[in-house]
Design a protein around this motif. Structure first.
Motif, short mmCIF file in Angstrom:
data_model
loop_
_atom_site.label_atom_id
_atom_site.label_comp_id
_atom_site.label_asym_id
_atom_site.label_seq_id
_atom_site.Cartn_x
_atom_site.Cartn_y
_atom_site.Cartn_z
N THR A 133 0.84 -1.20 0.00
CA THR A 133 0.00 0.00 0.00
C THR A 133 0.87 1.23 0.00
O THR A 133 2.09 1.15 -0.03
N ASP A 134 0.21 2.40 -0.02
CA ASP A 134 0.95 3.64 -0.04
C ASP A 134 1.82 3.77 1.20
O ASP A 134 1.41 3.46 2.31
N LYS A 135 3.04 4.24 0.96
CA LYS A 135 4.02 4.44 2.02
C LYS A 135 3.45 5.21 3.22
O LYS A 135 3.73 4.89 4.36
N ALA A 136 2.60 6.19 2.93
CA ALA A 136 2.08 7.05 3.98
C ALA A 136 1.16 6.32 4.95
O ALA A 136 0.98 6.75 6.09
N THR A 137 0.55 5.24 4.51
CA THR A 137 -0.38 4.54 5.39
C THR A 137 0.29 3.43 6.18
O THR A 137 -0.35 2.79 7.01
N LEU A 138 1.57 3.19 5.93
CA LEU A 138 2.30 2.18 6.68
C LEU A 138 3.15 2.86 7.75
O LEU A 138 3.44 4.05 7.67
N MET A 139 3.56 2.09 8.74
CA MET A 139 4.44 2.62 9.78
C MET A 139 5.84 2.08 9.54
O MET A 139 6.01 0.90 9.24
N ARG A 140 6.80 2.96 9.68
CA ARG A 140 8.17 2.58 9.33
C ARG A 140 9.01 2.37 10.58
O ARG A 140 8.95 3.14 11.53
N ILE A 141 9.80 1.33 10.52
CA ILE A 141 10.82 1.10 11.54
C ILE A 141 12.15 1.18 10.81
O ILE A 141 12.30 0.65 9.72
N VAL A 142 13.07 1.87 11.40
CA VAL A 142 14.34 2.11 10.72
C VAL A 142 15.50 1.61 11.56
O VAL A 142 15.44 1.61 12.80
N ARG A 143 16.51 1.12 10.88
CA ARG A 143 17.78 0.87 11.55
C ARG A 143 18.66 2.06 11.23
O ARG A 143 19.04 2.27 10.10
N THR A 144 18.92 2.85 12.24
CA THR A 144 19.67 4.09 12.03
C THR A 144 21.11 3.76 11.62
O THR A 144 21.58 2.64 11.83
N PRO A 145 21.81 4.75 11.04
CA PRO A 145 23.21 4.51 10.66
C PRO A 145 24.07 4.05 11.84
O PRO A 145 25.09 3.39 11.65
N LYS A 146 23.63 4.36 13.06
CA LYS A 146 24.35 3.88 14.25
C LYS A 146 24.07 2.42 14.55
O LYS A 146 24.71 1.81 15.40
N GLY A 147 23.04 1.89 13.89
CA GLY A 147 22.71 0.48 14.08
C GLY A 147 21.59 0.24 15.07
O GLY A 147 21.29 -0.89 15.42
N THR A 148 20.97 1.33 15.54
CA THR A 148 19.90 1.21 16.52
C THR A 148 18.55 1.12 15.81
O THR A 148 18.25 1.96 14.97
N PRO A 149 17.75 0.14 16.14
CA PRO A 149 16.41 0.08 15.55
C PRO A 149 15.49 1.08 16.25
O PRO A 149 15.46 1.15 17.47
N GLU A 150 14.74 1.84 15.46
CA GLU A 150 13.85 2.84 16.03
C GLU A 150 12.58 2.97 15.23
O GLU A 150 12.59 2.74 14.02
N PHE A 151 11.51 3.38 15.91
CA PHE A 151 10.29 3.70 15.21
C PHE A 151 10.47 5.04 14.51
O PHE A 151 10.99 5.99 15.09
N ASP A 152 10.08 5.11 13.26
CA ASP A 152 10.28 6.32 12.47
C ASP A 152 8.92 6.92 12.12
O ASP A 152 8.34 6.61 11.09
N ALA A 153 8.44 7.77 13.03
CA ALA A 153 7.09 8.32 12.87
C ALA A 153 6.94 9.12 11.57
O ALA A 153 5.91 9.06 10.91
N GLY A 154 7.97 9.86 11.20
CA GLY A 154 7.89 10.69 10.00
C GLY A 154 8.13 9.91 8.71
O GLY A 154 7.81 10.37 7.63
N GLY A 155 8.70 8.72 8.82
CA GLY A 155 8.96 7.90 7.65
C GLY A 155 10.11 8.39 6.79
O GLY A 155 10.24 8.00 5.63
N ARG A 156 10.96 9.25 7.36
CA ARG A 156 12.02 9.84 6.55
C ARG A 156 13.41 9.68 7.14
O ARG A 156 14.38 10.23 6.61
N ALA A 157 13.53 8.97 8.22
CA ALA A 157 14.83 8.84 8.86
C ALA A 157 15.80 8.07 7.96
O ALA A 157 15.38 7.18 7.21
#
Ligand code: ZN
Length: 96
Positions: free
Chosen positions: A21-45
């Protein structure tokens, strides 16, 4: 808000149920460049991202360790619980 081409909607897939589905309707989890998994509310991290469509799907992904595979990292139960809380509160906000 700037639109980069209204015809190219960014489709993403839920790692748990496989809905696309559209990216905007999904929730994103990101592995930051530091290697930490985080919830990405804005979807742009920056970093490698994975998407879920609901907190239920996050819980299912947590059980099957799908997030580990999607983010190519190892999440411990603290990581999963921290992100699950973020997913749940984000979902509540969106649905209200
Ligand atoms: Zn899903």
């Amino acid at each position: 808000m700037t639109e980069q081409g209204t015809h190219t909607k960014r489709q993403r897939t839920c790692i748990s149920c496989g809905v696309t589905t559209d990216k905007a309707t999904l929730m994103r989890i990101v592995r930051t460049p530091k290697g930490t998994p985080e919830f990405d509310a804005g979807g742009r991290a920056a970093g490698r991202g994975a998407y879920v469509c609901s907190s239920e799907c996050f819980a299912a992904a947590m059980k099957k360790k799908k997030l580990d595979r999607a983010l190519k990292t190892t999440l411990d139960s603290d990581d999963y619980e921290r992100i699950a809380a973020c997913v749940a509160s984000y979902e509540r906000e969106v649905r209200e």
